[in-house]
Design a protein around this motif. Structure first.
Motif, short mmCIF file in Angstrom:
data_model
loop_
_atom_site.label_atom_id
_atom_site.label_comp_id
_atom_site.label_asym_id
_atom_site.label_seq_id
_atom_site.Cartn_x
_atom_site.Cartn_y
_atom_site.Cartn_z
N THR A 270 0.99 -1.16 -0.13
CA THR A 270 0.08 0.00 0.01
C THR A 270 0.93 1.20 0.00
OG1 THR A 270 -1.73 -1.11 1.32
CG2 THR A 270 -1.76 1.16 1.39
N ARG A 271 0.45 2.13 -0.78
CA ARG A 271 1.22 3.59 -1.02
C ARG A 271 0.37 4.47 -0.99
NH1 ARG A 271 6.63 1.73 -2.42
NH2 ARG A 271 6.64 -0.42 -1.61
N PRO A 272 0.97 5.75 -0.64
CA PRO A 272 -0.13 6.93 -0.61
C PRO A 272 -0.09 7.41 -1.98
CG PRO A 272 2.30 7.30 0.00
CD PRO A 272 2.12 6.15 0.18
N ALA A 273 -1.43 7.81 -2.25
CA ALA A 273 -1.77 8.16 -3.77
C ALA A 273 -1.34 9.80 -3.83
CB ALA A 273 -3.69 8.17 -3.84
N PRO A 274 -1.18 9.99 -5.19
CA PRO A 274 -1.02 11.42 -5.46
C PRO A 274 -2.04 12.49 -4.96
CG PRO A 274 -0.23 10.14 -7.24
CD PRO A 274 -0.97 9.42 -6.15
N GLU A 275 -1.74 13.55 -4.60
CA GLU A 275 -2.86 14.53 -4.12
C GLU A 275 -3.90 14.74 -4.99
OE1 GLU A 275 -1.40 18.08 -2.44
OE2 GLU A 275 -0.32 17.13 -0.80
N ASN A 276 -3.52 14.67 -6.22
CA ASN A 276 -4.60 14.90 -7.25
C ASN A 276 -5.45 13.72 -7.96
OD1 ASN A 276 -2.18 14.05 -8.41
ND2 ASN A 276 -2.98 15.03 -10.40
N LEU A 277 -5.24 12.48 -7.27
CA LEU A 277 -5.61 11.12 -7.66
C LEU A 277 -6.02 10.64 -6.22
CD1 LEU A 277 -2.99 10.41 -10.28
CD2 LEU A 277 -5.23 11.32 -10.72
N MET A 278 -6.75 11.29 -5.47
CA MET A 278 -7.00 10.41 -4.28
C MET A 278 -8.29 9.35 -4.73
SD MET A 278 -5.49 12.18 -2.25
CE MET A 278 -5.58 11.65 -0.40
N ASN A 279 -9.22 9.59 -5.61
CA ASN A 279 -9.97 8.58 -5.94
C ASN A 279 -10.04 8.27 -7.24
OD1 ASN A 279 -11.57 7.71 -3.09
ND2 ASN A 279 -11.33 10.10 -2.98
N ALA A 280 -9.24 7.53 -8.03
CA ALA A 280 -9.26 7.48 -9.55
C ALA A 280 -8.72 5.98 -9.93
CB ALA A 280 -8.45 8.46 -9.95
N GLU A 281 -9.19 5.36 -11.01
CA GLU A 281 -8.36 4.38 -11.77
C GLU A 281 -7.08 4.98 -11.94
OE1 GLU A 281 -10.64 2.32 -14.69
OE2 GLU A 281 -12.47 2.10 -13.24
N LEU A 282 -5.99 4.02 -11.74
CA LEU A 282 -4.74 4.54 -12.02
C LEU A 282 -4.03 3.52 -13.00
CD1 LEU A 282 -3.32 5.59 -8.47
CD2 LEU A 282 -4.79 6.95 -10.13
N ASP A 283 -3.15 3.92 -13.80
CA ASP A 283 -1.92 3.18 -14.41
C ASP A 283 -0.69 3.48 -13.43
OD1 ASP A 283 -2.82 2.25 -16.63
OD2 ASP A 283 -2.97 3.94 -17.79
N LEU A 284 -0.08 2.43 -13.11
CA LEU A 284 1.23 2.31 -12.41
C LEU A 284 2.24 1.83 -13.38
CD1 LEU A 284 0.18 0.67 -8.94
CD2 LEU A 284 -0.28 3.08 -9.69
N ALA A 285 3.46 2.62 -13.28
CA ALA A 285 4.64 2.11 -13.96
C ALA A 285 5.90 2.11 -12.99
CB ALA A 285 4.90 3.27 -14.96
N VAL A 286 6.66 1.20 -13.05
CA VAL A 286 7.93 1.15 -12.26
C VAL A 286 9.01 0.56 -13.33
CG1 VAL A 286 9.06 -0.27 -10.36
CG2 VAL A 286 6.55 0.27 -10.26
N ARG A 287 9.92 1.47 -13.23
CA ARG A 287 11.15 0.95 -14.17
C ARG A 287 11.81 -0.09 -13.78
NH1 ARG A 287 11.65 6.99 -13.44
NH2 ARG A 287 11.13 7.83 -15.18
N LEU A 288 12.42 -0.82 -14.65
CA LEU A 288 13.11 -2.14 -14.40
C LEU A 288 14.40 -1.85 -13.50
CD1 LEU A 288 11.34 -2.94 -16.85
CD2 LEU A 288 13.43 -4.43 -17.63
N SER A 289 14.77 -0.75 -13.86
CA SER A 289 16.17 -0.20 -12.88
C SER A 289 16.02 0.25 -11.68
CB SER A 289 17.14 0.87 -13.56
OG SER A 289 16.05 1.90 -13.89
N ASP A 290 14.49 0.56 -11.12
CA ASP A 290 14.27 1.07 -10.18
C ASP A 290 13.82 -0.19 -8.88
OD1 ASP A 290 14.60 3.62 -10.54
OD2 ASP A 290 12.60 4.14 -11.03
#
Length: 361
Positions: A270-290
């Motif tokens: 579980t992670r905090p949502a961005p302030e402008n996206l408190m209730n929304a369907e999201l696309d998440l992206a994680v770089r391979l190097s991260d």
């Protein structure tokens, strides 16, 4: 006379190039959709995007080879294309370097470079051509013919020809695409050094994000004829405004998620949502190097099973399945970080490495 004495392409000659709400298309299909963009004096702007994104069309409009269906093109606030009229290519002070170099095979190197110097008397043309060739490291090549040169040398002849008339704006269409990958980095670095010294405003079309990041003061990322994001290489890499932008500059893992009451359930906890996206369907992206890989259990780590690993010399590409949820995740780690035979690992991903975007329809 040396190049400095002639003030060869100094920054004083650079122009501001502006696209204002440009629209254009072919056969009833719109290729460029309302693009507004500025190339600043003495800077390098890269038009970046996949095939069909409108990059080369914008370049041709800037050169005067295409007339936009709508919008205006301005050079130093003078309308070159638009409702008020059309300025022919030869009056724009714009140079164009083609993808295939477009050298004349029956002409010597010197004659190729001098070809665009029709406004200069013949004796001076030879001197200017020789100076331009010296600038790109080809002094003494004047009497050679294009077929006698390597690909890198032909590219430098094309560059010398493009900068010899001291254009206020230089347009380059995929200038390095025909070069061997081992040669490309050096030729690109040499070209950038020449461009910096000429001081011209430069617009480069490329589909290669690494090339754009290495050359540009400003990158304009395009998709399907629309401007997705502009900024420096650092801005576009660290603060992409969409999954498309994030994926264009690096390999990513992509996940669907839902922000609810200020939190997001991600495959890594579980992670905090961005302030402008408190209730929304999201696309998440994680770089391979991260993604950090460890073999030791950790309270913030996510357990996974290694499905496949590919050795790439200085790095390894890992494909893993998360034990919770079953998502397949890829990561890039340094060669030797993970011992042979390891099948169970733990993944650690920092909060700021999970990029979150509102899902687009």
């Amino acid at each position: 006379m040396n190049l400095a004495a002639r003030n060869f392409g100094s920054s004083g000659t650079a122009a501001r190039l502006q696209f204002e709400n440009i629209r254009h298309g072919y056969g009833g299909r719109e290729i460029v959709r309302g693009v507004s963009l500025t190339a600043f004096p003495g800077k390098v702007l890269c038009l970046l995007g996949p095939s069909g994104s409108g990059k080369s069309t914008l370049l041709r409009i800037a050169a005067g080879l295409e007339i936009p269906h709508a919008g205006r093109l301005l050079i130093n606030d003078v309308e070159a294309s638009g409702p008020a009229g059309f300025l022919p290519p030869e009056r724009r002070g714009v140079g164009l370097m083609f993808q295939d170099f477009a050298l004349f095979p029956h002409m010597t190197v010197a004659a190729n470079v001098a070809f665009g110097l029709t406004h200069v008397q013949k004796p001076a043309r030879q001197a200017i051509a020789a100076e331009a060739l010296a600038r790109v490291g080809l002094a003494g090549y004047e009497a050679k013919y294009p077929h006698m040169l390597s690909g890198g040398e032909q590219q430098r002849v094309a560059l010398a020809r493009a900068v010899a008339p001291r254009p206020s704006v230089l347009l380059m269409d995929e200038p390095f695409s025909g070069l061997d990958s081992r040669l490309k980095d050096q030729v690109r670095a040499d070209t950038l050094a020449v461009l910096r010294e000429t001081g011209a405003t430069v617009v480069v079309v490329t589909h290669d994000p690494e090339e754009a990041m290495g050359m540009a003061d400003q990158i304009a990322l395009l998709k399907d004829g629309e401007l997705v994001q502009t900024g420096s290489a650092r801005e576009l890499f660290t603060r992409p405004n969409s999954v498309f932008a994030a994926s264009f500059f690096s390999e990513i893992n992509r996940f669907d998620a839902l922000a609810r009451d200020g939190n997001v359930e991600t495959p890594f906890g579980t992670r905090p949502a961005p302030e402008n996206l408190m209730n929304a369907e999201l696309d998440l992206a994680v770089r391979l190097s991260d993604i950090r890989i460890t073999t030791a259990e950790h309270p913030e780590a996510t357990p996974a099973t290694v499905l496949n690993r590919r050795y790439l010399g200085t790095s390894e590409h890992l494909t893993m399945r998360l034990e919770q949820g079953g998502d397949v995740v890829e990561a890039s780690v340094g060669a030797g970080v993970l011992a042979d035979g390891i099948s169970r690992v733990f993944l650690i991903v920092a909060d700021d490495s999970i990029l979150m975007f509102e899902k687009q329809p």
